[in-house]
Scaffold this motif. Sequence first.
Motif, PDB file in Angstrom:
ATOM      1  N   THR A 113      33.803 -33.706   2.084  1.00 12.53           N
ATOM      2  CA  THR A 113      34.002 -34.598   3.223  1.00 12.53           C
ATOM      3  C   THR A 113      33.362 -33.979   4.461  1.00 12.53           C
ATOM      4  OG1 THR A 113      36.117 -33.557   3.742  1.00 12.53           O
ATOM      5  CG2 THR A 113      36.180 -35.508   2.336  1.00 12.53           C
ATOM      6  N   PRO A 116      34.737 -35.282  11.270  1.00 19.07           N
ATOM      7  CA  PRO A 116      34.314 -36.309  12.229  1.00 19.07           C
ATOM      8  C   PRO A 116      33.728 -35.682  13.502  1.00 19.07           C
ATOM      9  CG  PRO A 116      36.498 -36.784  11.386  1.00 19.07           C
ATOM     10  CD  PRO A 116      36.129 -35.437  10.882  1.00 19.07           C
ATOM     11  N   ARG A 117      32.732 -36.354  14.053  1.00 18.41           N
ATOM     12  CA  ARG A 117      32.029 -35.809  15.209  1.00 18.41           C
ATOM     13  C   ARG A 117      32.952 -35.596  16.404  1.00 18.41           C
ATOM     14  NH1 ARG A 117      26.881 -38.970  17.160  1.00 18.41           N
ATOM     15  NH2 ARG A 117      27.969 -39.479  19.069  1.00 18.41           N
TER      16      ARG A 117
END
Length: 142
Positions: A113, A116-117
Motif C-alpha cells: 500500500t 497517502p500524500r
Amino acid sequence: MPGPYVIRGSVVLPEAELTWRFSRSSGPGGQHVNTSDSRVELLFDLGATKALPDVWKERALERLASRLVDGGVVVVRASEHRSQWRNREMALVRLAALLAEATAAPPKPRRATRIPRGINERRLREKKARAETKRGRSGRDW
C-alpha cells in the motif's frame, strides 16, 4: 489425564497413536528421586497418523522436518515437574501446540500500500516545526 487434546477444530490427538517413554529426570526431587521415572518422552508418528487431514499432515511434515526422527516421528520431552503425571500433561500440551502451529495455514501475502500524500506532508510539516523548536533552544544570543 484430562483430554481429549484438541489440535484445531474437531481434530484431536488420538491416544492410540501416542507412545510414552519414561526415565529418571535430573533436577529437583525428594527422598525417592533416584527411584522414580518422572521424565517423560512423548512420541507421535506424524508420517503414519490417520488423525490429521492429508493437507495438514504434508504441511506439518514440511515445517517440522528438522525435528523429525526415524522417518516422521515427533518427540516431545518434559521434565520440569517432580510428578510424572504433570510431566505427561505438559508433554501432551506441548505436542498439541506444536502440531497446531505446524498445521496452521500460511499467512496471507501482504498487499503493498502507499502512504497517502496528505499524511506524508503533515509528517514533514511536524518534523520541520520540531526542528525549528529545537534550533530555537541553542544559546547563540548569550
